[in-house]
Enzyme design. Structure first.
Site, mmCIF file in Angstrom:
data_model
loop_
_atom_site.group_PDB
_atom_site.id
_atom_site.type_symbol
_atom_site.label_atom_id
_atom_site.label_comp_id
_atom_site.label_asym_id
_atom_site.label_seq_id
_atom_site.Cartn_x
_atom_site.Cartn_y
_atom_site.Cartn_z
ATOM 1 N N ASP A 140 0.843 -1.204 0.000
ATOM 2 C CA ASP A 140 0.000 0.000 0.000
ATOM 3 C C ASP A 140 0.879 1.255 0.000
ATOM 4 O O ASP A 140 0.594 2.223 0.698
ATOM 5 C CB ASP A 140 -0.925 -0.018 1.231
ATOM 6 C CG ASP A 140 -2.153 0.864 1.058
ATOM 7 O OD1 ASP A 140 -2.445 1.276 -0.093
ATOM 8 O OD2 ASP A 140 -2.815 1.162 2.068
ATOM 9 N N LYS A 142 2.013 4.579 -1.084
ATOM 10 C CA LYS A 142 1.402 5.739 -1.763
ATOM 11 C C LYS A 142 1.740 6.974 -0.909
ATOM 12 O O LYS A 142 2.168 6.832 0.252
ATOM 13 C CB LYS A 142 -0.108 5.553 -1.899
ATOM 14 C CG LYS A 142 -0.839 5.313 -0.599
ATOM 15 C CD LYS A 142 -2.323 5.085 -0.847
ATOM 16 C CE LYS A 142 -3.038 4.773 0.468
ATOM 17 N NZ LYS A 142 -4.446 4.522 0.298
ATOM 18 N N ASN A 145 1.027 7.358 2.816
ATOM 19 C CA ASN A 145 1.686 6.458 3.773
ATOM 20 C C ASN A 145 3.182 6.732 3.907
ATOM 21 O O ASN A 145 3.928 5.905 4.427
ATOM 22 C CB ASN A 145 1.414 5.002 3.383
ATOM 23 C CG ASN A 145 -0.036 4.634 3.633
ATOM 24 O OD1 ASN A 145 -0.699 5.276 4.452
ATOM 25 N ND2 ASN A 145 -0.554 3.637 2.939
ATOM 26 N N ASP A 162 1.353 2.679 8.000
ATOM 27 C CA ASP A 162 0.168 1.904 7.607
ATOM 28 C C ASP A 162 0.506 0.523 7.019
ATOM 29 O O ASP A 162 0.583 0.342 5.806
ATOM 30 C CB ASP A 162 -0.705 2.713 6.619
ATOM 31 C CG ASP A 162 -2.082 2.056 6.438
ATOM 32 O OD1 ASP A 162 -2.313 0.995 7.055
ATOM 33 O OD2 ASP A 162 -2.899 2.595 5.678
ATOM 34 N N THR A 181 -4.685 1.106 -4.315
ATOM 35 C CA THR A 181 -5.350 2.259 -4.930
ATOM 36 C C THR A 181 -4.995 2.251 -6.419
ATOM 37 O O THR A 181 -3.815 2.155 -6.756
ATOM 38 C CB THR A 181 -4.824 3.551 -4.259
ATOM 39 O OG1 THR A 181 -4.966 3.409 -2.849
ATOM 40 C CG2 THR A 181 -5.574 4.773 -4.708
HETATM 41 P P1 ATP Z 1 -6.608 3.412 5.631
HETATM 42 O O1 ATP Z 1 -8.066 3.636 5.716
HETATM 43 O O2 ATP Z 1 -5.924 4.286 4.583
HETATM 44 O O3 ATP Z 1 -6.199 1.994 5.564
HETATM 45 P P2 ATP Z 1 -5.814 3.200 8.306
HETATM 46 O O4 ATP Z 1 -7.128 2.984 9.016
HETATM 47 O O5 ATP Z 1 -4.960 2.015 8.119
HETATM 48 O O6 ATP Z 1 -6.030 3.993 6.975
HETATM 49 P P3 ATP Z 1 -3.565 4.888 8.840
HETATM 50 O O7 ATP Z 1 -3.316 5.122 7.377
HETATM 51 O O8 ATP Z 1 -2.561 4.086 9.568
HETATM 52 O O9 ATP Z 1 -5.019 4.295 9.114
HETATM 53 O O10 ATP Z 1 -3.752 6.294 9.540
HETATM 54 C C1 ATP Z 1 -4.735 7.229 9.125
HETATM 55 C C2 ATP Z 1 -4.136 8.636 9.180
HETATM 56 O O11 ATP Z 1 -3.730 8.948 10.529
HETATM 57 C C3 ATP Z 1 -2.870 8.797 8.342
HETATM 58 O O12 ATP Z 1 -3.162 9.147 7.020
HETATM 59 C C4 ATP Z 1 -2.129 9.907 9.086
HETATM 60 O O13 ATP Z 1 -2.638 11.184 8.721
HETATM 61 C C5 ATP Z 1 -2.499 9.663 10.535
HETATM 62 N N1 ATP Z 1 -1.456 8.848 11.194
HETATM 63 C C6 ATP Z 1 -1.328 7.499 11.155
HETATM 64 N N2 ATP Z 1 -0.276 7.076 11.848
HETATM 65 C C7 ATP Z 1 0.301 8.189 12.362
HETATM 66 C C8 ATP Z 1 1.449 8.422 13.195
HETATM 67 N N3 ATP Z 1 2.186 7.411 13.626
HETATM 68 N N4 ATP Z 1 1.738 9.696 13.530
HETATM 69 C C9 ATP Z 1 0.963 10.735 13.087
HETATM 70 N N5 ATP Z 1 -0.128 10.589 12.312
HETATM 71 C C10 ATP Z 1 -0.461 9.332 11.951
#
Ligand code: ATP
Length: 361
Positions: A140, A142, A145, A162, A181
């Site tokens: 993933d 992109k 991430n 992620d 994506t």
């Molecule tokens: P997706 O729906 O894309 O799979 P997800 O539920 O797996 O998302 P993440 O992509 O891990 O969630 O996190 C969502 C958002 O939260 C990220 O795009 C980022 O803006 C923020 N985020 C995630 N991890 C961190 C971190 N370690 N520190 C700061 N912000 C973070």
């Protein structure tokens, strides 16, 4: 620190602060560890209460993300610090990325030389090389991430985040999945062929192309068109967008956007490509004379951010509709979803299934 499942609640040990972002299955909040005062990011993931439930992710999927993350220790990979679990939710306490997304950081710059872009790319490649060396594919990769630990420092550090779609690749075991994506996925994903670490390398080719030109190489008017462009390998270096790009950079991209996965450069090969590691002064000088198409890059980034916020609002409706388009699963097959790139409600993805193996909550 060893990560163990905690019986105590997250709020007992961490003070929960503002929301940093959100994903399909929950939110990410800044938090402060009460015992040390250190800040982290707490990712709340809703898990299914029972087998039949359509809300949240299967617990085993989050456990897989955790199992992968807890074994990783690299300066360019976000680290898992702590983990909490209860019946309907899991909380991953992660290393905090204070610097935001790399693409947002770059978009704020007046100008950027290829040489400076390469410093970021090299860090992404080092992280990916480490993952692939441990037989883990991210699946993933992109812009959303790829984050920065801090931004107000002389040399910002990249962190890959992620690991929700990441997989441990076992020798002799074929892994197939429809995930990712459309803009960033490799042809083998669309063809439902075996995936490998080379699948990530295609995404790196796409990210590099965008980074240099502000243009997405396969983006069509609809998801179907994007996917068809990917399958045809239909991309070019349009002169008006690539006039300031070096030939070495184009060569680097050409060796990644190769249909046959085995023929793509690996992360280790990328790291010794002359664009990344020049062999002589002449090659090094070319990187300083070439620059990023900032005007177009800023446009791309603004549009990307707009789409992301639009997607957050419409994702649930769209994903639920897409479920209806899914063909029935044959036993043992893993069908997952691709996230739509399209903002138009009417443009239905053709072969795409769910972003993850669960419906939205
Ligand atoms: P997706 O729906 O894309 O799979 P997800 O539920 O797996 O998302 P993440 O992509 O891990 O969630 O996190 C969502 C958002 O939260 C990220 O795009 C980022 O803006 C923020 N985020 C995630 N991890 C961190 C971190 N370690 N520190 C700061 N912000 C973070």
């Amino acid at each position: 620190q060893a990560v163990a499942l905690r019986a105590r609640s997250v709020e007992e040990l961490y003070e929960l602060l503002e929301t940093l972002g959100s994903g399909h299955f929950g939110v990410v909040r800044r938090c402060r560890e009460r015992s040390t005062g250190t800040f982290y990011a707490a990712k709340f993931v809703k898990t299914r209460r029972c087998r039949g439930s359509r809300r949240g992710l299967e617990r085993v999927q989050v456990e897989q993300e955790v199992a992968i993350l807890r074994d990783l220790q690299h300066p360019n990979i976000m680290q898992l610090h702590d983990l909490f679990t209860c019946r309907a939710e899991m909380v991953l306490v992660l290393e905090l990325m204070r610097g935001g997304e790399l693409f947002d950081f770059i978009a704020e710059k007046e100008m950027l030389l290829e040489e400076e872009a390469i410093e970021f790319l090299e860090q992404i490649l080092l992280g990916v090389q480490y993952l692939h060396g441990r037989h883990i594919a991210h699946f993933d990769l992109k812009p959303e991430n790829i984050m920065l630990q801090e931004k107000d420092v002389p040399k910002p550090q990249i962190k890959i985040i992620d690991f929700g779609l990441a997989q441990k690749l076992e020798d002799g075991v074929t892994f197939k999945s429809l995930c990712g994506t459309p803009q960033y996925i490799a042809p083998e994903v669309i063809n439902y062929e075996p995936l490998s670490s080379a699948t990530d390398m295609w995404s790196i080719g796409v990210i590099t192309y965008i980074l240099l030109s502000g243009l997405s190489p396969f983006q069509g008017e609809t998801d179907a068109e994007t996917l068809s462009n990917v399958l045809e390998g239909a991309y070019e270096f349009e002169e008006r967008y690539f006039s300031d790009t070096s030939e070495m950079a184009k060569d680097f991209i050409r060796q990644l956007l190769v249909k046959e996965p085995q023929e793509r450069m690996t992360a280790s090969e990328c790291l010794v490509h002359p664009w990344i590691k020049p062999l002589n002064r002449k090659q090094a000088a070319k990187r300083c004379r070439s620059s990023i198409n900032m005007k177009n890059f800023r446009k791309f980034n603004a549009r990307r951010k707009w789409k992301l916020s639009y997607n957050m609002v419409s994702a649930c409706n769209r994903l639920c509709r897409m479920r209806l388009l899914c063909s029935p699963r044959t036993e043992g097959e893993e069908l997952r979803c691709c996230e739509s790139d399209q903002e138009e409600e009417g443009s239905r993805p053709v072969t795409l299934l769910r972003r993850r193996r669960s419906s939205c909550s």
